[in-house]
Structure formats: C-alpha cells, structure tokens
Design a protein around this motif. Sequence first.
Motif, PDB file in Angstrom:
ATOM      1  N   GLU A  84       2.117   1.955 -27.086  1.00  0.00           N
ATOM      2  CA  GLU A  84       3.485   2.406 -27.316  1.00  0.00           C
ATOM      3  C   GLU A  84       3.701   3.845 -26.868  1.00  0.00           C
ATOM      4  N   ALA A  85       2.741   4.730 -27.138  1.00  0.00           N
ATOM      5  CA  ALA A  85       2.898   6.133 -26.756  1.00  0.00           C
ATOM      6  C   ALA A  85       2.975   6.284 -25.242  1.00  0.00           C
ATOM      7  N   ASN A  86       2.120   5.554 -24.537  1.00  0.00           N
ATOM      8  CA  ASN A  86       2.132   5.605 -23.080  1.00  0.00           C
ATOM      9  C   ASN A  86       3.417   4.992 -22.519  1.00  0.00           C
ATOM     10  N   GLN A  87       3.907   3.917 -23.164  1.00  0.00           N
ATOM     11  CA  GLN A  87       5.149   3.300 -22.727  1.00  0.00           C
ATOM     12  C   GLN A  87       6.330   4.239 -22.914  1.00  0.00           C
ATOM     13  N   ALA A  88       6.355   4.955 -24.026  1.00  0.00           N
ATOM     14  CA  ALA A  88       7.429   5.916 -24.265  1.00  0.00           C
ATOM     15  C   ALA A  88       7.403   7.026 -23.232  1.00  0.00           C
ATOM     16  N   GLU A  89       6.199   7.489 -22.875  1.00  0.00           N
ATOM     17  CA  GLU A  89       6.060   8.531 -21.850  1.00  0.00           C
ATOM     18  C   GLU A  89       6.561   8.033 -20.503  1.00  0.00           C
ATOM     19  N   SER A  90       6.195   6.826 -20.134  1.00  0.00           N
ATOM     20  CA  SER A  90       6.612   6.263 -18.844  1.00  0.00           C
ATOM     21  C   SER A  90       8.115   6.065 -18.785  1.00  0.00           C
ATOM     22  N   THR A  91       8.682   5.568 -19.881  1.00  0.00           N
ATOM     23  CA  THR A  91      10.123   5.321 -19.909  1.00  0.00           C
ATOM     24  C   THR A  91      10.901   6.626 -19.790  1.00  0.00           C
ATOM     25  N   LYS A  92      10.410   7.672 -20.423  1.00  0.00           N
ATOM     26  CA  LYS A  92      11.116   8.953 -20.423  1.00  0.00           C
ATOM     27  C   LYS A  92      11.016   9.658 -19.087  1.00  0.00           C
ATOM     28  N   SER A  93       9.842   9.691 -18.501  1.00  0.00           N
ATOM     29  CA  SER A  93       9.609  10.528 -17.317  1.00  0.00           C
ATOM     30  C   SER A  93       9.622   9.779 -15.990  1.00  0.00           C
ATOM     31  N   TYR A  94       9.337   8.472 -16.004  1.00  0.00           N
ATOM     32  CA  TYR A  94       9.138   7.768 -14.744  1.00  0.00           C
ATOM     33  C   TYR A  94       9.930   6.463 -14.664  1.00  0.00           C
ATOM     34  N   ALA A  95      11.110   6.455 -15.266  1.00  0.00           N
ATOM     35  CA  ALA A  95      11.897   5.225 -15.303  1.00  0.00           C
ATOM     36  C   ALA A  95      12.279   4.740 -13.911  1.00  0.00           C
ATOM     37  N   SER A  96      12.463   5.672 -12.978  1.00  0.00           N
ATOM     38  CA  SER A  96      12.904   5.296 -11.629  1.00  0.00           C
ATOM     39  C   SER A  96      11.750   4.971 -10.682  1.00  0.00           C
ATOM     40  N   LEU A  97      10.508   5.119 -11.158  1.00  0.00           N
ATOM     41  CA  LEU A  97       9.345   4.905 -10.293  1.00  0.00           C
ATOM     42  C   LEU A  97       9.113   3.415 -10.072  1.00  0.00           C
ATOM     43  N   THR A  98       8.989   3.019  -8.831  1.00  0.00           N
ATOM     44  CA  THR A  98       8.644   1.641  -8.498  1.00  0.00           C
ATOM     45  C   THR A  98       7.562   1.649  -7.422  1.00  0.00           C
ATOM     46  N   ARG A  99       6.812   0.584  -7.386  1.00  0.00           N
ATOM     47  CA  ARG A  99       5.787   0.446  -6.340  1.00  0.00           C
ATOM     48  C   ARG A  99       6.445   0.387  -4.967  1.00  0.00           C
ATOM     49  N   GLN A 100       7.601  -0.235  -4.907  1.00  0.00           N
ATOM     50  CA  GLN A 100       8.318  -0.334  -3.631  1.00  0.00           C
ATOM     51  C   GLN A 100       8.641   1.050  -3.080  1.00  0.00           C
ATOM     52  N   ALA A 101       9.086   1.966  -3.948  1.00  0.00           N
ATOM     53  CA  ALA A 101       9.422   3.323  -3.501  1.00  0.00           C
ATOM     54  C   ALA A 101       8.180   4.044  -2.999  1.00  0.00           C
ATOM     55  N   PHE A 102       7.066   3.899  -3.734  1.00  0.00           N
ATOM     56  CA  PHE A 102       5.819   4.521  -3.292  1.00  0.00           C
ATOM     57  C   PHE A 102       5.398   3.991  -1.929  1.00  0.00           C
ATOM     58  N   GLU A 103       5.400   2.669  -1.782  1.00  0.00           N
ATOM     59  CA  GLU A 103       4.942   2.073  -0.522  1.00  0.00           C
ATOM     60  C   GLU A 103       5.854   2.459   0.634  1.00  0.00           C
ATOM     61  N   ARG A 104       7.160   2.495   0.388  1.00  0.00           N
ATOM     62  CA  ARG A 104       8.100   2.890   1.432  1.00  0.00           C
ATOM     63  C   ARG A 104       7.787   4.302   1.926  1.00  0.00           C
ATOM     64  N   ASN A 105       7.562   5.222   0.996  1.00  0.00           N
ATOM     65  CA  ASN A 105       7.269   6.601   1.381  1.00  0.00           C
ATOM     66  C   ASN A 105       5.936   6.710   2.108  1.00  0.00           C
ATOM     67  N   TYR A 106       4.918   6.033   1.591  1.00  0.00           N
ATOM     68  CA  TYR A 106       3.590   6.137   2.199  1.00  0.00           C
ATOM     69  C   TYR A 106       3.593   5.577   3.619  1.00  0.00           C
ATOM     70  N   LEU A 107       4.253   4.446   3.812  1.00  0.00           N
ATOM     71  CA  LEU A 107       4.287   3.820   5.133  1.00  0.00           C
ATOM     72  C   LEU A 107       5.161   4.581   6.116  1.00  0.00           C
ATOM     73  N   SER A 108       5.911   5.551   5.643  1.00  0.00           N
ATOM     74  CA  SER A 108       6.655   6.414   6.559  1.00  0.00           C
ATOM     75  C   SER A 108       5.717   7.325   7.341  1.00  0.00           C
ATOM     76  N   PHE A 109       4.524   7.580   6.779  1.00  0.00           N
ATOM     77  CA  PHE A 109       3.585   8.519   7.395  1.00  0.00           C
ATOM     78  C   PHE A 109       2.283   7.860   7.854  1.00  0.00           C
ATOM     79  N   HIS A 110       1.998   6.654   7.392  1.00  0.00           N
ATOM     80  CA  HIS A 110       0.728   6.006   7.701  1.00  0.00           C
ATOM     81  C   HIS A 110       0.964   4.561   8.139  1.00  0.00           C
ATOM     82  N   ASP A 111       0.017   4.046   8.892  1.00  0.00           N
ATOM     83  CA  ASP A 111       0.143   2.688   9.417  1.00  0.00           C
ATOM     84  C   ASP A 111      -0.151   1.621   8.368  1.00  0.00           C
ATOM     85  N   ALA A 112      -0.954   1.960   7.380  1.00  0.00           N
ATOM     86  CA  ALA A 112      -1.350   0.966   6.379  1.00  0.00           C
ATOM     87  C   ALA A 112      -1.414   1.614   5.010  1.00  0.00           C
TER      88      ALA A 112
END
Length: 307
Positions: A84-112
């Motif tokens: 629960e404590a970790n979930q509350a931290e994630s909800t408060k600080s990283y609600a907009s974080l998605t794997r799709q966003a990470f992968e999109r950014n990473y693939l902008s600079f790297h081939d894989a």
Amino acid sequence: MATAQAQSADQYPGELKDVKGWFPPLDQVLFTWFLERQRTNGIRGDLLELGAYMGKSAILLGHHLRDDEKFTVCDLFESDAPDEANQAESTKSYASLTRQAFERNYLSFHDALPTVIQGPSSVITQEVAPGTCRFVHIDASHLYEHVAADIVAARDILLPEGIVVLDDFRSEHTPGVSVATWEAVLSGGLRPVCLSTQKLYGTWGDPEPLQEELLAMLRERTDCGLSVQWAAGHRLVRARSKGMKPPPFPYSRHYTEPRLPAVPSPRQEKAPQQSPRPPRSRARRLAVDLLPPLVTRAVRRARASRA
C-alpha cells in the motif's frame, strides 16, 4: 515496441533535454565520465537501472552499451505496487508514467529497447545474475525498506569494481533513501566516490583511484564547484554545478534542425523624389514671349532663382 513506434513524429523528443525527468547536467557529466572511464580501462559488464521514469537517464546509459553487453531496466510503470505504501507513492508521483511513454522515448535515440522488466525492483535478483554488472543506477521507490533491499541487490549484482548510483539520497522529501544510503556506507561496506546535488556515487571496491582521477578532471573545469570532506573515515568528494552544460549527446532520429527566422536585407535608402514641376500653360508661355526682352530676361532670372 510496435505501439511505441506507431506514435506520430511530433510526440517524439528531438533532444535528450526534451525527455521529461530529473537528470541535471552535472549528473549527466558524471555518468558519462564513469562510463567512459570503464571503457578506457577495459572494464566490461552489463548495465542496470532500477526506476526509469520517462527514460532520460536510461537513454544516456544505453549510449554507452557495447555489443556484447546487456542493459536491463526495471520499473513498475503502470503496474500495481507490491504494498500500500509503495502504491500510494506511485499514484502520487508517477500517475502519468507508462511503459509506452518510456519505450517511445528510448526508441527515439536507440534502435532497440533494453530488457524491460515491468514489476517491483524486488524481482531484479531473479532476472540479473550476481557479479555481472559494471554500473547500477537506483532510482525506484523512495521508501526505506525498498531502497535498502535495492542496495543489497546492487552489491550482489555488481562486479567488484562496479559503480552504484543512488538517487535522491539527500532530498528533504525522501528521508528513507538517506537512511538506507548512509546505513550502507556505515555498516554495509559501501564506499562513497563522490556526491552531487542529487546522487551518491559509490563502490564496494577501492574508491581511491577513482577519486584521484575524478578530482583531477573536476579541478580542470571552471563550471564545477568542488570540496573534499572527511566523515567516519570516508573521503567525501562533493561536486556542484556552476552553470554546467550537459555533455554532447547524439540527437534523436526525430530531431529537426530549428528554423532560423529570415534576416531581412537592409533597406536601401532611396533618393527623395522631386515632385514633377507642373507644366506651364501655353498662354503663360506665350505671354512671356511677347514681353519686351528686358522684362522677359528678368522674369526668367527670377524663375531660375526659385528652382
């Protein structure tokens, strides 16, 4: 990967500074220095990042990955936290974080993509073998229990001369990171190499050769404040930015050269145009011609003087 690549081009970052995240120029310089020093000294091994957010530091780490090495990134992304404590931290600080966003950014600079583990950092010892990594960046949960476990995992995963970087070790909103970090220093064998404003760089190997080379590099820079202190038998090298710029980094494949505004050509001054003299009427010309010569010459001299 296909989902990330399907985004429209205007959603991709053009430069590393366009990627959201907290990765100051000083830490970009220090990451680059440690990673390039490892390459120069022939230190080989894998890379690991616990907590990736939008990928800013992961993108830089991936730039220093060699062909025979593996890069692993572990993050909850949008998954549920283990407690629960970790979930509350994630909800408060990283609600907009998605794997799709990470992968999109990473693939902008790297081939894989790197090897992406979507889950809590506690699973990392099941995914990464002991003694295989040369560089570990810990920036996942800020809760003491999680950070302490991440540090223990990093000690086992790192090579003897490997580097661990602990984020937010002295931020006022992350006391759990501070407690876990200094506990590792005082009783867990972690040896600090240097401290930036945000991160502690350490090793379970011998820090002295690293510190001597790092001090020599930093002393040559005019954009870095530097101090050395001793505490509990540890030499603490403190670095702070003085207007430091990030190191050069390749543009993303979606980068477009900014268009400079057209410079207007200097205006050429035009000579003032004289208003055309209105033509004299035929009657006036005839009247002048019929005057006596003496009077005609006087009239013409007067007109000439007004021209």
